[in-house]
Structure formats: C-alpha cells, structure tokens
Design a protein around this motif. Structure first.
Motif, PDB file in Angstrom:
ATOM      1  N   ILE A  15       0.804  -1.081   0.050  1.00  0.00           N
ATOM      2  CA  ILE A  15       0.068   0.088   0.210  1.00  0.00           C
ATOM      3  C   ILE A  15       0.694   1.437  -0.111  1.00  0.00           C
ATOM      4  O   ILE A  15       0.447   2.244   0.364  1.00  0.00           O
ATOM      5  CB  ILE A  15      -0.914   0.118   1.145  1.00  0.00           C
ATOM      6  N   ILE A  16       2.115   1.155  -0.346  1.00  0.00           N
ATOM      7  CA  ILE A  16       3.011   2.247  -0.370  1.00  0.00           C
ATOM      8  C   ILE A  16       2.750   3.323  -1.273  1.00  0.00           C
ATOM      9  O   ILE A  16       2.802   4.554  -0.903  1.00  0.00           O
ATOM     10  CB  ILE A  16       4.431   1.749  -0.622  1.00  0.00           C
ATOM     11  N   VAL A  17       2.098   3.031  -2.387  1.00  0.00           N
ATOM     12  CA  VAL A  17       1.469   4.140  -3.326  1.00  0.00           C
ATOM     13  C   VAL A  17       0.397   4.908  -2.776  1.00  0.00           C
ATOM     14  O   VAL A  17       0.378   6.046  -2.803  1.00  0.00           O
ATOM     15  CB  VAL A  17       1.217   3.755  -4.810  1.00  0.00           C
ATOM     16  N   ASN A  18      -0.506   4.461  -2.001  1.00  0.00           N
ATOM     17  CA  ASN A  18      -1.647   4.983  -1.308  1.00  0.00           C
ATOM     18  C   ASN A  18      -1.134   5.699  -0.315  1.00  0.00           C
ATOM     19  O   ASN A  18      -1.745   6.826  -0.020  1.00  0.00           O
ATOM     20  CB  ASN A  18      -2.632   3.925  -0.968  1.00  0.00           C
ATOM     21  N   HIS A  19      -0.288   5.165   0.573  1.00  0.00           N
ATOM     22  CA  HIS A  19       0.472   5.871   1.643  1.00  0.00           C
ATOM     23  C   HIS A  19       0.862   7.267   1.279  1.00  0.00           C
ATOM     24  O   HIS A  19       0.724   8.422   1.598  1.00  0.00           O
ATOM     25  CB  HIS A  19       1.522   5.102   2.190  1.00  0.00           C
ATOM     26  N   ILE A  20       1.807   6.972  -0.014  1.00  0.00           N
ATOM     27  CA  ILE A  20       2.565   8.428  -0.391  1.00  0.00           C
ATOM     28  C   ILE A  20       1.305   9.267  -1.061  1.00  0.00           C
ATOM     29  O   ILE A  20       1.332  10.612  -0.800  1.00  0.00           O
ATOM     30  CB  ILE A  20       3.429   8.003  -1.548  1.00  0.00           C
ATOM     31  N   TYR A  21       0.480   8.937  -1.700  1.00  0.00           N
ATOM     32  CA  TYR A  21      -0.651   9.573  -2.359  1.00  0.00           C
ATOM     33  C   TYR A  21      -1.442  10.375  -1.235  1.00  0.00           C
ATOM     34  O   TYR A  21      -1.843  11.617  -1.312  1.00  0.00           O
ATOM     35  CB  TYR A  21      -1.653   9.162  -3.394  1.00  0.00           C
ATOM     36  N   GLY A  22      -1.799   9.427  -0.271  1.00  0.00           N
ATOM     37  CA  GLY A  22      -2.544  10.071   0.941  1.00  0.00           C
ATOM     38  C   GLY A  22      -1.784  11.062   1.795  1.00  0.00           C
ATOM     39  O   GLY A  22      -2.436  12.220   2.079  1.00  0.00           O
ATOM     40  N   LEU A  23      -0.578  11.073   1.944  1.00  0.00           N
ATOM     41  CA  LEU A  23       0.181  11.920   2.665  1.00  0.00           C
ATOM     42  C   LEU A  23       0.216  13.321   1.726  1.00  0.00           C
ATOM     43  O   LEU A  23       0.346  14.405   2.112  1.00  0.00           O
ATOM     44  CB  LEU A  23       1.629  11.512   3.077  1.00  0.00           C
ATOM     45  N   PHE A  24       0.496  13.044   0.345  1.00  0.00           N
ATOM     46  CA  PHE A  24       0.640  14.058  -0.500  1.00  0.00           C
ATOM     47  C   PHE A  24      -0.707  14.852  -0.549  1.00  0.00           C
ATOM     48  O   PHE A  24      -0.724  16.164  -0.540  1.00  0.00           O
ATOM     49  CB  PHE A  24       0.804  13.551  -1.967  1.00  0.00           C
ATOM     50  N   VAL A  25      -1.900  14.399  -0.427  1.00  0.00           N
ATOM     51  CA  VAL A  25      -3.398  15.269  -0.459  1.00  0.00           C
ATOM     52  C   VAL A  25      -3.444  15.670   0.752  1.00  0.00           C
ATOM     53  O   VAL A  25      -3.706  16.897   0.835  1.00  0.00           O
ATOM     54  CB  VAL A  25      -4.373  13.884  -0.406  1.00  0.00           C
ATOM     55  N   VAL A  26      -3.139  15.275   2.075  1.00  0.00           N
ATOM     56  CA  VAL A  26      -3.267  15.987   3.304  1.00  0.00           C
ATOM     57  C   VAL A  26      -2.238  17.200   3.190  1.00  0.00           C
ATOM     58  O   VAL A  26      -2.591  18.251   3.655  1.00  0.00           O
ATOM     59  CB  VAL A  26      -2.836  14.922   4.429  1.00  0.00           C
ATOM     60  N   THR A  27      -0.891  16.843   2.713  1.00  0.00           N
ATOM     61  CA  THR A  27       0.185  17.806   2.823  1.00  0.00           C
ATOM     62  C   THR A  27      -0.237  18.842   1.813  1.00  0.00           C
ATOM     63  O   THR A  27      -0.432  20.111   2.198  1.00  0.00           O
ATOM     64  CB  THR A  27       1.398  17.304   2.480  1.00  0.00           C
TER      65      THR A  27
END
Length: 176
Positions: free
Chosen positions: A49-61
């Motif tokens: 789920i690394i891609v989702n983790h990175i994208y989720g952090l990108f969205v929040v940031t």
C-alpha cells in the motif's frame, strides 16, 4: 473561488477509489468506523500500500499546506487593512471577528490532522483512540462552529456567563 475549491477537492479525491480498486483484500471487511475512511480500507489490503500511503500524505500535505498558505496570506491582508483603520474601536471589532474565524479554521484542521496522524503512525494505539479521533473529526467542527460564532454575540455571551455563575452558586450552596 467556490468552483476552484470544488475542482481541487474533486481532483485530489478522484484517484482514491481507483487506487483502492486495484488491491486484493484478504482481511476482514469490517470497518472500525461508522463511515468509510481511505486509510482504514487500504489497511485491509494484502498487497503493498506504499503508493496509497504516499498519495494520501500528498493529499493531506497539499490540502493543509495550500489552505494554510492562503489563509495566512488573507489574514495578513486583513490585518494590514485593519491596522490602517483610524478608530481603535473598529480595529478591536475587526480583530474580534478574525479571532472567531481563526478558531473555526482550527476546529476543522486540528481534528483532521490528528485523525490522519493517528491512522498513519498510531497502529500500536488502542482501537478506542482511533474511534474517538474519528468521531472528534466527524462531530467537533459542525458542533463547535455555531458556538464559536455565537459567543461573539453579547446577549448570548452574557447568558452563558450567567448559567456558569448559577452552576457555581449551586455548587457553593451544596457544600454548605
């Protein structure tokens, strides 16, 4: 402004269902919350789920970062304008309104950031903490927003103070 806000939100959230759809799910399909949360669904997946983790952090940031920058810039312009007002009374009144707005913004962002941090880095925390943070995020902003803005009204503020004084006098009466 409203259209750009809706478009930004839609463009940032649109990829999430597609990112979740590509996973194979082998764990329980029971969610811990009363509503669907991206972080929780992706933790049910068996694959990486690394891609989702990175994208989720990108969205929040991106969301919090851009919003914070725009809010800071708008308040800098407001403060510059307010400080140029000649009357001290008008300045205090304008700053009072700004304080209410800042409190309302903080009531929205603090639970959102807290929920995100708890889900990303609080895997060792009890489930009750996750549930509590999810309900704080869901309920606190809409419940507290009217209170923040109504406290400014003199009549409401006086009635609230009167109620607290009544409770305090009852407590003193009960001790005697």
């Amino acid at each position: 402004m409203g259209l750009s806000s809706v478009l930004r939100s839609a463009l940032l959230i649109l990829p999430l269902p597609f990112l979740l759809k590509r996973f194979q799910y082998c764990r329980s399909h029971v969610l811990a919350h009363a509503y669907c949360l991206h972080l929780e669904i992706m933790k049910l997946a068996c694959s990486s789920i690394i891609v989702n983790h990175i994208y989720g952090l990108f969205v929040v940031t991106c969301t919090v970062g851009v919003d914070s920058l725009l809010i800071f810039l708008s308040y800098a312009i407001i403060l510059r304008t307010v400080l140029s007002i000649a009357s001290r009374q008008q300045r205090l009144r304008a700053l009072n309104t700004c304080v209410s707005h800042v409190c309302a913004v903080l009531l929205f962002y603090i639970p959102m950031i807290g929920l995100s941090l708890v889900h990303r880095f609080g895997e060792h925390l009890p489930r009750a903490v996750h549930l509590l943070m999810s309900y704080v995020y869901l309920l606190v902003p809409p419940l507290m927003n009217p209170i923040v803005y109504s406290i400014k009204t003199k009549q409401i503020r006086q009635r609230i103070i009167k109620k607290f004084q009544f409770v305090k006098s009852l407590r003193c009466f009960c001790k005697d």
